[in-house]
Design an enzyme around this catalytic site. Structure first.
Site, mmCIF file in Angstrom:
data_model
loop_
_atom_site.group_PDB
_atom_site.id
_atom_site.type_symbol
_atom_site.label_atom_id
_atom_site.label_comp_id
_atom_site.label_asym_id
_atom_site.label_seq_id
_atom_site.Cartn_x
_atom_site.Cartn_y
_atom_site.Cartn_z
ATOM 1 N N ASN A 10 0.504 -2.618 -8.347
ATOM 2 C CA ASN A 10 1.083 -3.949 -8.512
ATOM 3 C C ASN A 10 0.268 -4.729 -9.550
ATOM 4 O OD1 ASN A 10 1.571 -6.750 -8.166
ATOM 5 N ND2 ASN A 10 2.426 -6.375 -6.134
ATOM 6 N N LYS A 13 -1.302 -8.068 -8.568
ATOM 7 C CA LYS A 13 -2.545 -7.945 -7.795
ATOM 8 C C LYS A 13 -3.709 -7.624 -8.728
ATOM 9 C CE LYS A 13 -0.749 -5.977 -3.438
ATOM 10 N NZ LYS A 13 -0.818 -4.748 -2.612
ATOM 11 N N ASP A 70 -3.887 -4.466 0.648
ATOM 12 C CA ASP A 70 -2.602 -4.435 1.321
ATOM 13 C C ASP A 70 -2.357 -5.833 1.859
ATOM 14 O OD1 ASP A 70 -0.543 -2.292 1.764
ATOM 15 O OD2 ASP A 70 -0.520 -3.317 3.697
ATOM 16 N N SER A 71 -1.209 -6.372 1.544
ATOM 17 C CA SER A 71 -1.003 -7.784 1.842
ATOM 18 C C SER A 71 0.464 -8.066 2.138
ATOM 19 C CB SER A 71 -1.468 -8.629 0.655
ATOM 20 O OG SER A 71 -0.988 -8.097 -0.566
ATOM 21 N N PHE A 152 3.658 -14.509 -8.028
ATOM 22 C CA PHE A 152 4.588 -13.401 -7.816
ATOM 23 C C PHE A 152 5.067 -13.427 -6.365
ATOM 24 C CE2 PHE A 152 2.080 -10.198 -5.373
ATOM 25 C CZ PHE A 152 0.846 -10.826 -5.397
ATOM 26 N N GLY A 153 5.901 -12.441 -6.022
ATOM 27 C CA GLY A 153 6.339 -12.284 -4.632
ATOM 28 C C GLY A 153 6.929 -13.554 -4.045
ATOM 29 N N HIS A 180 -5.260 -16.098 0.374
ATOM 30 C CA HIS A 180 -5.599 -14.983 1.260
ATOM 31 C C HIS A 180 -6.384 -13.906 0.505
ATOM 32 C CE1 HIS A 180 -1.869 -14.674 -0.846
ATOM 33 N NE2 HIS A 180 -1.687 -13.416 -0.560
HETATM 34 P P1 ITT Z 1 0.441 -1.574 -3.955
HETATM 35 O O1 ITT Z 1 0.722 -0.971 -2.590
HETATM 36 O O2 ITT Z 1 0.552 -0.603 -5.057
HETATM 37 O O3 ITT Z 1 -0.853 -2.327 -3.964
HETATM 38 P P2 ITT Z 1 2.688 -3.358 -3.309
HETATM 39 O O4 ITT Z 1 3.317 -4.516 -4.024
HETATM 40 O O5 ITT Z 1 3.606 -2.295 -2.765
HETATM 41 O O6 ITT Z 1 1.566 -2.703 -4.273
HETATM 42 P P3 ITT Z 1 1.981 -4.225 -0.610
HETATM 43 O O7 ITT Z 1 2.630 -3.108 0.104
HETATM 44 O O8 ITT Z 1 0.612 -4.681 -0.173
HETATM 45 O O9 ITT Z 1 1.781 -3.919 -2.156
HETATM 46 O O10 ITT Z 1 2.995 -5.455 -0.558
HETATM 47 C C1 ITT Z 1 2.582 -6.712 -0.874
HETATM 48 C C2 ITT Z 1 3.780 -7.641 -0.970
HETATM 49 O O11 ITT Z 1 3.489 -8.850 -0.241
HETATM 50 C C3 ITT Z 1 4.014 -8.058 -2.411
HETATM 51 O O12 ITT Z 1 4.893 -7.183 -3.072
HETATM 52 C C4 ITT Z 1 4.579 -9.464 -2.235
HETATM 53 O O13 ITT Z 1 5.945 -9.416 -1.936
HETATM 54 C C5 ITT Z 1 3.829 -9.976 -1.003
HETATM 55 N N1 ITT Z 1 2.577 -10.661 -1.411
HETATM 56 C C6 ITT Z 1 1.293 -10.218 -1.243
HETATM 57 N N2 ITT Z 1 0.419 -11.095 -1.761
HETATM 58 C C7 ITT Z 1 1.141 -12.088 -2.282
HETATM 59 C C8 ITT Z 1 0.824 -13.263 -2.989
HETATM 60 O O14 ITT Z 1 -0.442 -13.580 -3.290
HETATM 61 N N3 ITT Z 1 1.828 -14.053 -3.372
HETATM 62 C C9 ITT Z 1 3.106 -13.744 -3.100
HETATM 63 N N4 ITT Z 1 3.504 -12.655 -2.468
HETATM 64 C C10 ITT Z 1 2.531 -11.809 -2.063
#
Ligand code: ITT
Length: 200
Positions: A10, A13, A70-71, A152-153, A180
């Site tokens: 990501n 991140k 992981d978030s 993002f997200g 966080h």
């Molecule tokens: P990796 O596993 O490759 O690290 P991913 O995007 O699949 O990437 P996660 O499974 O940890 O990672 O999912 C995290 C999701 O949570 C992310 O795609 C966002 O939708 C949300 N998220 C996490 N942190 C955030 C933030 O700071 N702001 C907004 N949304 C966030």
């Protein structure tokens, strides 16, 4: 210069972690840079399991110290969903926009008092002779409409407690003061410092 591999695909991140760590004495690269992005599978039930799984897999594949994130977002009215499924909430390859839309639909016209939520971030570090896991959270509410285009997200829908702006309206520096991810990384920093100092 010592190397730290970020076990994430990501890019948002990656940018945030680099800005928060802000350490010129360590070279930060990504799993993609080393061609091992495919090792980032996650099937755990908790942020902790997933973060550790990703950090271990990338450390094992590269032999370099690895840091994983992981978030996700826990909404109380939804019994802490989407949680570990935050990235895939609206479907396997869902976009941020689709995920946000689904969240708004599920919450409907619920009052602000019942729209409380928490972002969580678990950071795992795996390296020679060490595994460490830390976490950070940030509480807020989910607005009825997105505001702002930064981040993002779920950032445009999330207004942290005690602040007027959403994460989507904040400059990255403002978000890092309370996020966080930043809270978790602050806890991990002494561990990284110690590891890289003694590793040389
Ligand atoms: P990796 O596993 O490759 O690290 P991913 O995007 O699949 O990437 P996660 O499974 O940890 O990672 O999912 C995290 C999701 O949570 C992310 O795609 C966002 O939708 C949300 N998220 C996490 N942190 C955030 C933030 O700071 N702001 C907004 N949304 C966030």
């Amino acid at each position: 210069m010592p190397t730290l591999v970020l076990a994430t695909a990501n890019e948002h991140k990656v940018r945030e972690i680099k800005e928060i760590l802000n350490d010129p004495s360590v070279e930060i690269i990504t799993a993609k840079d080393l061609g091992v992005e495919d090792k980032l599978r996650e099937d755990g039930k908790t942020f902790e399991e997933n973060a550790l799984q990703k950090a271990r897999a990338i450390y094992k594949a590269t032999g370099e110290p690895a840091l994983a994130d992981d978030s996700g977002l826990e909404v109380y009215f939804l019994n802490h969903r989407p949680g570990v499924r935050s990235a895939r909430y609206a479907g396997e390859n869902a976009t941020d926009e689709e995920n946000n839309k689904k969240l708004l639909k599920e919450l409907g016209p619920l009052s602000f008092r019942r729209r409380t939520a928490r972002f969580r971030c678990v950071i795992a570090f795996a390296a020679d002779g060490i595994e460490e896991v830390v976490s950070g959270g940030c509480r807020g509410i989910i607005l009825e409409q997105p505001r702002g285009t930064n981040g993002f997200g779920y950032d445009p829908l999330f207004k942290p407690d005690g602040h007027e702006k959403t994460f989507g309206e904040m400059e990255s520096g403002e978000k890092h003061k309370i996020s966080h991810r930043s809270r978790a990384l602050q806890k991990m920093m002494p561990v990284l410092k110690e590891y890289f100092t003694s590793a040389g």
